[in-house]
Design an enzyme around this catalytic site. Structure first.
Site, PDB file in Angstrom:
ATOM      1  CG  HIS A 118      39.428  41.956  45.016  1.00 29.25           C
ATOM      2  ND1 HIS A 118      38.823  41.323  43.640  1.00 29.25           N
ATOM      3  CD2 HIS A 118      40.537  41.486  44.746  1.00 29.25           C
ATOM      4  CE1 HIS A 118      39.580  40.545  43.139  1.00 29.25           C
ATOM      5  NE2 HIS A 118      40.613  40.597  43.453  1.00 29.25           N
ATOM      6  CD  GLU A 119      43.773  43.670  45.724  1.00 26.18           C
ATOM      7  OE1 GLU A 119      44.460  42.717  45.929  1.00 26.18           O
ATOM      8  OE2 GLU A 119      43.190  43.871  44.560  1.00 26.18           O
TER       9      GLU A 119
ATOM     10  CG  HIS B 262      43.741  38.464  46.723  1.00 29.03           C
ATOM     11  ND1 HIS B 262      44.013  37.286  45.772  1.00 29.03           N
ATOM     12  CD2 HIS B 262      43.487  39.255  45.733  1.00 29.03           C
ATOM     13  CE1 HIS B 262      43.519  37.433  44.495  1.00 29.03           C
ATOM     14  NE2 HIS B 262      43.223  38.551  44.470  1.00 29.03           N
TER      15      HIS B 262
ATOM     16  CB  CYS C 175      41.374  38.882  40.203  1.00 28.76           C
ATOM     17  SG  CYS C 175      42.543  38.532  40.910  1.00 28.76           S
ATOM     18  CG  LEU C 176      45.985  42.997  38.696  1.00 33.35           C
ATOM     19  CD1 LEU C 176      47.126  43.663  39.292  1.00 33.35           C
ATOM     20  CD2 LEU C 176      45.813  43.325  37.170  1.00 33.35           C
TER      21      LEU C 176
ATOM     22  N   GLY D 285      44.559  46.720  42.345  1.00 30.28           N
ATOM     23  CA  GLY D 285      45.126  46.161  43.583  1.00 30.28           C
ATOM     24  C   GLY D 285      45.872  44.977  43.257  1.00 30.28           C
TER      25      GLY D 285
ATOM     26  CD  GLN E 291      46.625  39.522  43.393  1.00 31.19           C
ATOM     27  OE1 GLN E 291      46.772  40.326  44.040  1.00 31.19           O
ATOM     28  NE2 GLN E 291      45.698  39.333  42.137  1.00 31.19           N
TER      29      GLN E 291
END
Ligand code: ZN
Length: 175
Positions: A131-132, A135, A89-90, A47, A52
């Protein structure tokens, strides 16, 4: 579509609150398209949230194995149960940590046509969604690590969690 640069942990933007989208304009759709491009270009993708890529709007794209899901202004209506598992996480490539999440979430979101929909998700998809959405509110998965279980993927070494959290906060203070 343009692939965007993913901001790493330590960038102060990742700690800021994203604003709701008030109108789905061509510009918003372009951002979504770019986020999709960026998601599928990334290794170990699941995601991606707009902060981000440096955009403080409530936009998320994800693919947790069941195809692309796009969320605009998502909000969690209900959550229950519990799951404990690894998360990554990216914005922090190469590391994974153990995070406790709700097992099931029910969310309300808009799609790219501006239509409201309800989605109930469980297990891995529910984890990705939580998680997203975090963010969008400046919360990172390292804030939610169980114990100090954060690991470097390649070496399996434990990482000093407090140092990581300090890194991600310190930048906010310095701004
Ligand atoms: Zn993330």
């Amino acid at each position: 579509m343009t692939e965007r640069t993913i901001l790493p942990f330590g960038d102060p933007i990742l700690r800021k609150q994203a604003k709701p989208v008030t109108e789905i304009t061509p510009k918003i759709l372009k951002i979504l398209d770019d986020m999709v491009e960026t998601l599928y270009a990334a290794d170990g993708r699941a995601g991606l949230a707009a902060p981000q890529i440096g955009i403080l709007r409530q936009l998320i794209v994800m693919d947790c194995g069941d195809g692309l899901l796009e969320l605009i202004n998502p909000e969690i209506l209900e959550s229950h149960g519990e799951q404990v598992g690894f998360e990554a996480c990216l914005s922090y490539p190469g590391y994974s940590g153990v995070v406790k999440r709700a097992k099931v979430v029910k969310i309300r979101s808009l799609n790219r046509d501006g239509e409201s929909f309800i989605l109930e998700a469980e297990d891995y998809l529910a984890r990705c969604i939580q998680h997203e959405i975090d963010h969008l509110h400046g919360i990172l998965f390292v804030d939610r690590i169980q114990g100090d279980e954060l690991y470097h993927d390649q070496t399996g070494q434990k990482v000093n969690l407090l140092e990581v959290i300090r890194l991600t906060n310190q930048q906010v203070v310095n701004r």
